[in-house]
Design an enzyme around this catalytic site. Sequence first.
Site, short mmCIF file in Angstrom:
data_model
loop_
_atom_site.label_atom_id
_atom_site.label_comp_id
_atom_site.label_asym_id
_atom_site.label_seq_id
_atom_site.Cartn_x
_atom_site.Cartn_y
_atom_site.Cartn_z
N PHE A 268 0.81 -1.22 0.00
CA PHE A 268 0.00 0.00 0.00
C PHE A 268 0.84 1.26 0.00
O PHE A 268 0.38 2.32 -0.45
CB PHE A 268 -0.92 0.01 1.23
CG PHE A 268 -0.23 0.40 2.52
CD1 PHE A 268 -0.09 1.73 2.89
CD2 PHE A 268 0.29 -0.56 3.37
CE1 PHE A 268 0.55 2.10 4.06
CE2 PHE A 268 0.93 -0.21 4.55
CZ PHE A 268 1.06 1.13 4.90
N LYS B 187 -1.09 -7.82 -8.58
CA LYS B 187 -2.01 -7.86 -7.45
C LYS B 187 -1.57 -6.76 -6.49
O LYS B 187 -0.69 -6.93 -5.66
CB LYS B 187 -1.94 -9.23 -6.76
CG LYS B 187 -3.23 -9.64 -6.01
CD LYS B 187 -3.68 -8.69 -4.91
CE LYS B 187 -2.82 -8.81 -3.68
NZ LYS B 187 -3.32 -7.90 -2.56
N GLU C 22 9.74 -3.44 13.00
CA GLU C 22 9.40 -2.29 12.15
C GLU C 22 8.07 -1.70 12.60
O GLU C 22 7.05 -2.39 12.65
CB GLU C 22 9.31 -2.73 10.69
CG GLU C 22 9.06 -1.59 9.73
CD GLU C 22 9.05 -2.05 8.28
OE1 GLU C 22 9.60 -1.33 7.44
OE2 GLU C 22 8.51 -3.14 8.00
N SER D 246 5.68 -6.88 4.20
CA SER D 246 6.28 -7.21 5.48
C SER D 246 7.11 -8.48 5.38
O SER D 246 6.90 -9.32 4.49
CB SER D 246 5.18 -7.40 6.53
OG SER D 246 4.42 -8.57 6.25
N CYS E 5 9.54 1.80 3.47
CA CYS E 5 10.49 0.75 3.85
C CYS E 5 11.90 1.30 3.97
O CYS E 5 12.77 0.65 4.54
CB CYS E 5 10.44 -0.38 2.82
SG CYS E 5 11.03 0.07 1.19
N GLU F 29 -5.05 -3.91 -1.60
CA GLU F 29 -6.48 -3.58 -1.63
C GLU F 29 -6.80 -2.32 -0.84
O GLU F 29 -7.93 -1.83 -0.88
CB GLU F 29 -7.29 -4.77 -1.09
CG GLU F 29 -7.05 -5.14 0.35
CD GLU F 29 -5.87 -6.09 0.56
OE1 GLU F 29 -5.84 -6.75 1.62
OE2 GLU F 29 -4.98 -6.15 -0.32
N ARG F 30 -5.80 -1.75 -0.15
CA ARG F 30 -6.05 -0.53 0.61
C ARG F 30 -6.12 0.71 -0.28
O ARG F 30 -6.80 1.68 0.03
CB ARG F 30 -4.96 -0.33 1.67
CG ARG F 30 -4.92 -1.42 2.72
CD ARG F 30 -3.84 -1.12 3.74
NE ARG F 30 -3.63 -2.23 4.66
CZ ARG F 30 -2.73 -2.23 5.62
NH1 ARG F 30 -1.93 -1.18 5.79
NH2 ARG F 30 -2.59 -3.28 6.41
#
Length: 498
Positions: A149, A173, A383, A226, A281, A176-177
Amino acid sequence: MREIGHFIGGKTLAGTSGRFGDVFNPNTGEVQARVALASTAEVESAIQNAQNAQPAWAATNPQRRARVMFKFLELIAKETDALAALLSSEHGKTLADAKGDIQRGVEVVEFACGVPHLMKGEYSGGAGPGIDLYSIRQPLGVVAGITPFNFPAMIPLWKAAPAIACGNAFILKPSERDPSVPMRIAELFMEAGLPAGILNVVNGDKEAVDTILTDPRIMAVGFVGSTPIAQYIYATGCAHGKRVQCFGGAKNHMIVMPDADLDQAVDALVGAGYGSAGERCMAVSVAVPVGQKTADALVQKLIPRVESLKVGPSNDPQADYGPLVTKAHLNKVRDYVDLGVKEGAKLVVDGRGFKLQGYENGNFMGGCLFDEVTPDMTIYKEEIFGPVLSIVRARDYEEAVRLPSEHEYGNGVSIFTRDGDTARDFTDRVNVGMVGVNFAIPVPLAYHTFGGWKKSGFGDLNQHGPDSIRFYTKTKTVTARWPSGTKEGAEFVIPTMR
């Protein structure tokens, strides 16, 4: 209520699974759209469309494939403002930051325009008596990307552009957020002349991911997210015979030496630690001042800067950063701050109670600054992915090198110093994949490669740069000899080039 479907076979299609996810407005906390969550059958339809279209695209010469990339660059340049507004409305990053997200993706498309050169093989004439050797790069077929996202334009372009330029068909893909920008990117590629079926976007959750990982028609998968999910995708994809590259979490350190320009270091820490609400990140989440005097001076300068950060709605041009992506993520970040206090870290700036007038239900959080954090604390080990900076005081340079080197993550690190010998020694010895010298966020430009070490990266090849071409192609080597009119008879020993 706006509904977001899928992009399959060159068309925008409504979802048929009957399952939906909410897309929130991070500024208000309200649901602004519903995104369809793909069924296995819908993902398989996208894969079939990709498989049908890919051979003709692979047979298209590289110059023509590059022309599609050039045309796409023209189209996205005209739509940057609209795309940034769309991105900002779903993610929550400021408009300026959203434009940076798009620009860093565009730079990889620019790199991919050089695919006629990048896919060149090697040739050795006269390798043996009348024998020539040469290698050629060929596309893998159908490949896929699963993207996060926090960079809904940049990372899909990092994955898709090199793959498509090399002659593959691509299944994306996205998160979805914030799915709207990836959908629009697919439409722009179609407008640029990309054949239907070469770029498909399926929105979804674990069902879509698992279909991608297990379907034998998909030859390679790239992922960013993640570390636990990266490990799952890497293990599952490899177990099903796919080429896989996965990039996971990070805990990026910034070493501040006693001779550093402290004002420069503070500017770097504030921007790299709190920009995009820390949802990067490559965000600097750990400052490591060397020596007590350096640490005290750094904290003294940081506190007022963190306290004065301007947090605002994502469309506020004066805001330093906007809201976090969802209420659930906001609560997760707050929980980490609570835990840090419980573990004994000194919270010198507390942004947990921040409220923005007129946006009380938005996902806003003020900047948090911890001092006296130690390596055994959870807030150091894990994190946080929010506007939280931890200060870990190092007694000397050797301890400062050990901290990032021994951490389980190894994405990025930087050092601020005026001493060239120190900088050179640090870059050589530190056990981290990307290093900055007086540069807080060492994200390489598109023609170099991006990738972390240890639990920040899984797989042998990195993102963009030459590694992206290697990842999305396979090498075929040809040994050729043409009859010269003389017959030598059968040879029963292994051929040599004598």
